[in-house]
Write an enzyme that holds these catalytic residues in place. Structure first.
Site, PDB file in Angstrom:
ATOM      1  CG  HIS A  87      -7.488   0.732  -5.520  1.00 17.10           C
ATOM      2  ND1 HIS A  87      -8.560   1.456  -5.050  1.00 17.10           N
ATOM      3  CD2 HIS A  87      -6.411   1.122  -4.772  1.00 17.10           C
ATOM      4  CE1 HIS A  87      -8.164   2.242  -4.047  1.00 17.10           C
ATOM      5  NE2 HIS A  87      -6.866   2.063  -3.875  1.00 17.10           N
ATOM      6  CG  ASP A 143      -2.024   1.010   1.155  1.00 18.53           C
ATOM      7  OD1 ASP A 143      -2.148   1.668   0.101  1.00 18.53           O
ATOM      8  OD2 ASP A 143      -2.774   1.132   2.132  1.00 18.53           O
TER       9      ASP A 143
END
Length: 350
Positions: A226, A153
């Protein structure tokens, strides 16, 4: 070539990611005494920060303070940061992003969880009954900076000068140079459903490989991944970034697994456009597939003032209370326009 934009001293927005974080969202009380107490704690945050941090110098303790739109209006009688407004809720074809209360945000981070906890404890103790904690999340760095879904992330975070350019206000709002805007959301993951997907299916949801953390090639990158929906460029082809400092969190007893999203930007319209593309879709209806497995439980927008503005917070209110009252003309401007002013920003489908 023009020189770098002159900024007032920012808060610790640009500090590197840390192993531990504490996110506190609070609502201030209604009385003038409550307001004065909260302002005293915010403007004097360097005191407890230094006191706790000095106990472990290698702990890299830092704290960023943000204030919500309604709280800003209570403590400032003059100008408002150009893009400060309540978080705009989103309702898409399948998923929604709620807007939740929040007057003050404390984003505390350090190399050790105990440092975060101790600073948070001292802050809450100093506030007493003047403010109520409505959200408390203890975040942790999960292995090699992965979220609980198993993917790295923050790979595309800007660094160095690019990070400052993305996150800190410059001459576009000169009264608030060195400030920033931050949007926070708490996402809860359905790990049972997520784990029914194969690794290849998960990679198509995220848009990156799971093990190597390599972005998928354009010819196989889904339009609802995403990665695709969070790539923002303007009409001139310039990509616009935000500075993320997301953290994993969870509770085994409550079977709660999540990601605390926190994104800093000099203009929240960039983050807001990312969220619009995620929840509403681009084109409309083509929403971010990750939302089938991750639910937004909170959503709040805060302004992060520069250090000097933070230290003076509440001074105007105190001056106003000691000054004689003058007649106040009605505000001809009316209520704040909550529409998203995103200018020429658009997304790139890969």
């Amino acid at each position: 070539m023009p020189g770098p934009v002159a900024r007032l001293a920012p808060q610790a927005v640009l500090t590197p990611p840390s192993p531990a974080s504490l996110f506190l969202v609070l609502v201030a009380g209604d009385s003038d005494d409550d307001l004065a107490t909260v302002c005293d704690v915010l403007s004097g945050i360097d005191g407890p920060l230094k006191a706790v941090g000095f106990r472990e110098l290698a702990g890299s303790l830092s704290c960023v303070v943000g204030v919500g739109a309604q709280f800003w209006d209570r403590v400032s009688a003059s100008s408002r940061p150009a893009h400060l407004h309540p978080f705009v809720p989103l309702s898409g074809p399948a998923h929604s992003a709620p807007s939740t209360p929040g007057d003050v945000l404390f984003h505390i981070k350090a190399a050790r969880k105990d440092l975060c906890f101790e600073l948070g404890r001292q802050i809450v103790s100093a506030l007493g009954s003047a403010a109520t904690v409505i959200d408390e999340v203890h975040g942790f760095r999960y292995f090699d900076s992965r979220d609980l879904l198993g993917f790295v992330d923050g790979t595309e975070n800007p660094t160095d000068d690019d990070a400052a350019d993305a996150a800190l206000i410059g001459d576009e709002d000169p009264d608030f140079r060195g400030g920033s805007y931050v949007i926070v959301q708490k996402y809860l993951h359905d790990m049972n459903e997520w784990n029914t997907l194969s690794t290849e299916e998960q990679e198509r949801v995220i848009g990156r490989t799971k093990l190597e953390n390599v972005e998928l090639d354009d010819d196989v990158q889904p339009s609802n991944s995403h990665v695709t929906l969070n790539t923002i460029v303007d009409d001139d082809g310039v990509e616009h970034d935000i500075l993320r400092d997301n953290m994993a969190f969870g509770s085994l007893g409550e079977a709660e697994y999540g990601t605390y999203f926190i994104g800093y930007a000099k203009d929240p319209a960039v983050t807001e456009l990312m969220l619009r593309r995620m929840f509403l879709g681009e084109p409309p209806g083509n929403y971010d597939r990750i939302l089938d497995f991750s639910t937004a439980a909170t959503g709040t927008l805060f302004f992060v003032p520069s250090r000097d503005v933070l230290e003076s917070l509440g001074d105007e209110q105190a001056d106003a209370e000691s000054a004689p009252e003058d007649p106040v003309e009605p505000d001809a401007a009316g209520p704040y326009d909550l529409s998203l002013k995103i200018g020429g920003l658009k997304g790139v489908s890969q």
